[in-house]
Design an enzyme around this catalytic site. Structure first.
Site, mmCIF file in Angstrom:
data_model
loop_
_atom_site.group_PDB
_atom_site.id
_atom_site.type_symbol
_atom_site.label_atom_id
_atom_site.label_comp_id
_atom_site.label_asym_id
_atom_site.label_seq_id
_atom_site.Cartn_x
_atom_site.Cartn_y
_atom_site.Cartn_z
ATOM 1 C CE LYS A 201 -3.896 -1.899 2.665
ATOM 2 N NZ LYS A 201 -4.984 -1.624 1.712
ATOM 3 N NE ARG B 125 -11.032 -9.589 -2.137
ATOM 4 C CZ ARG B 125 -11.326 -8.637 -3.019
ATOM 5 N NH1 ARG B 125 -11.619 -8.959 -4.277
ATOM 6 N NH2 ARG B 125 -11.337 -7.374 -2.658
#
Length: 496
Positions: A278, A352
């Site tokens: 990130k 996920r």
């Protein structure tokens, strides 16, 4: 803060501060008129001087009001005559607490029960009032050298008539439990990632079980996850020195043969993005990527305090997503517990991956329904901002129940579509699916991914990326959402 419910006359109640609502145009309701009459018109005289117009959230403090046992009277603007919105009512409650906390009294009595709130009965508006007041007392200064001064205000008295006292007491009790759960969620979310990690969350769950003997906790370590074939879950954790944990909470408040509801929380205790790193700006807020798991723990805290007659299982899928020589790479293919294979195109789509194996694990409980809660996608913030959590699922009745719970709890969700056409975006030439679906409809394709592991039960997915915490500024921190929504959902399911 202690909440007390009384049906005592406000004119004769001894208290440090008596809170009275004033409508726009300086209008007094029935209760306020009775107080004004007892005080020889002191309230109406003060209003005639023009110091308070009665607009929502305005306050005016009156000292030495004659013929009252209260040391002072706080007038609070309640807006135009008619029904208030939830937002307006919360603003009134927040303004009330803001004024009270700066005073010297240790208690206060509120006469706000006659205010009408759209769509809310006595229970509903009292709970909204109590939750707002109690949540306003939250502070997180554990790591400050100089702690905030202990609040002088220790007790709030909610005044009501005898006919409605039972409902007001029930609402106050529920509000206290919900805010206690929110406080736990906020505390865990606000902890720094060097102190909040999968093993520490397991310790938090065990501590909760020590307090409440109706809760059982099992912690599945890395070895057990391997035995279960949770290749997707393990792939996320393999770049970190912090070992993953699947924390299983089991509350049996209902009948033994009653199928449970299962709450699955994403618990990424720090999300660097992994190899798909990130940007550095704002990365500190990725400590909040475990707020799904924290909200499940907070909901269990409320559930246990309320001792609801219902069976509930919690699954906290906890890991840390870090880059290292052993970390998962873009292009890696892993096999999930379900046997389905996943091509990891972006290691920053890791939530996920832990959730999909937890959803497969949930099958063993033969659940009535499963709700997963996750700070899953930035796309959800783009779509819905910070007001509503994103909601998707495979069962219309369950979706409706979650939406209704959010409305009743003033902790709203908003349904997004889960059309079959979106599934095509997850196609992979090398595996059963990819873990991302491209730049379009990111919130929906993330839910599409999860739906492939939730085919054997009724399932709903809450994306709380926009609602779990507040970014930047003085108000920065975890919000405690969606504990009110989840607790309301369980209250509704346990109602006779």
């Amino acid at each position: 803060m202690q909440l007390v419910v009384k049906s005592t006359s406000p004119q004769t109640l001894k208290t440090a501060t008596l809170v009275v609502a004033v409508g726009e145009g300086r209008k007094l309701g029935a209760t306020a008129k009775a107080i004004d009459q007892a005080a020889d018109g002191a309230l109406s005289a003060a209003l005639k001087r023009g110091d308070l117009a009665g607009k929502v959230g305005q306050t005016l403090l009156l000292h030495a009001v004659p013929n009252l046992k209260a040391e002072r009277v706080l007038l609070v603007g309640a807006g135009k005559e008619g029904e208030l919105s939830d937002r307006q009512f919360r603003k009134i409650a927040a303004a009330t607490y803001g004024a009270l906390k700066g005073l010297g009294g240790s208690d206060a009595a509120l006469t706000l029960g006659e205010l009408q709130v759209k769509g809310r009965d006595t229970y509903g508006k009292t709970r909204l009032l109590a939750e707002t007041l109690l949540d306003a007392t939250y502070a997180f200064d554990r790591f400050k050298s100089e702690k905030a001064s202990a609040p002088v205000l220790k007790k709030l008295v909610l005044l009501c008539d005898k006919a409605g006292q039972a409902e007001v007491e029930r609402a106050a009790s529920h509000a206290q439990a919900i805010v206690d759960g929110m406080a736990l969620t906020r505390d865990l979310g606000n902890l720094p990632p060097n102190l909040c990690h999968p093993t520490s969350l397991a310790s938090e769950a065990k501590a909760l079980a020590k307090t409440y003997d109706t809760l059982k906790v099992e912690v599945l370590d890395e070895k057990k996850l391997k035995e279960l074939g949770m290749g997707a879950f393990l792939a996320v954790a393999q770049g970190s020195d912090q070992p993953p944990r699947l924390i299983v909470l089991d509350y049996q408040g209902g009948k033994k043969d009653e199928q449970p509801f299962v709450l699955v929380g994403k618990g990424i205790t720090f999300d660097s993005g992994g190899i798909s790193l990130k940007p550095g700006s704002g990365m500190d807020e990725m400590k909040y990527d475990m707020c799904g798991a924290a909200s499940v723990l907070g909901t269990f805290r409320a559930l246990l305090e309320l001792a609801l007659p219902i069976n509930v299982v919690g699954l906290l899928a906890c890991a840390e997503n870090m880059p290292s020589g052993g970390a998962t790479r873009p292009g890696d293919i892993v096999t999930s517990m379900s046997g389905q294979t996943v091509e990891i195109l972006n290691t920053d789509a890791e939530g996920r991956l832990v959730l999909c194996d937890a959803l497969t694990y949930a099958e063993r409980f033969k659940p009535q329904a499963v709700i997963d809660i996750a700070t899953l996608t930035g796309a959800c913030i783009t779509a819905l901002g910070t007001q509503a959590s994103g909601l998707m699922g495979n069962d219309d009745d369950l979706i409706r129940q979650v939406l209704e719970a959010g409305e009743h709890a003033a902790d709203r969700a908003w349904q997004l579509p889960l059309f079959e056409e979106y599934q095509e975006q997850l196609d992979s030439p090398f595996a059963d699916m990819a873990n991302i679906g491209g730049p379009k409809a990111g919130t929906i394709t993330a839910a599409c991914f999860l739906s492939r592991f939730a085919k054997n039960y009724h399932w709903a997915h809450l994306d709380i990326a926009g609602t779990a915490w507040i970014s930047g500024g003085k108000e920065k921190g975890a919000t405690g959402r969606p504990v009110p929504l989840l607790t309301q959902f369980l209250l509704d399911r346990s109602a006779p």
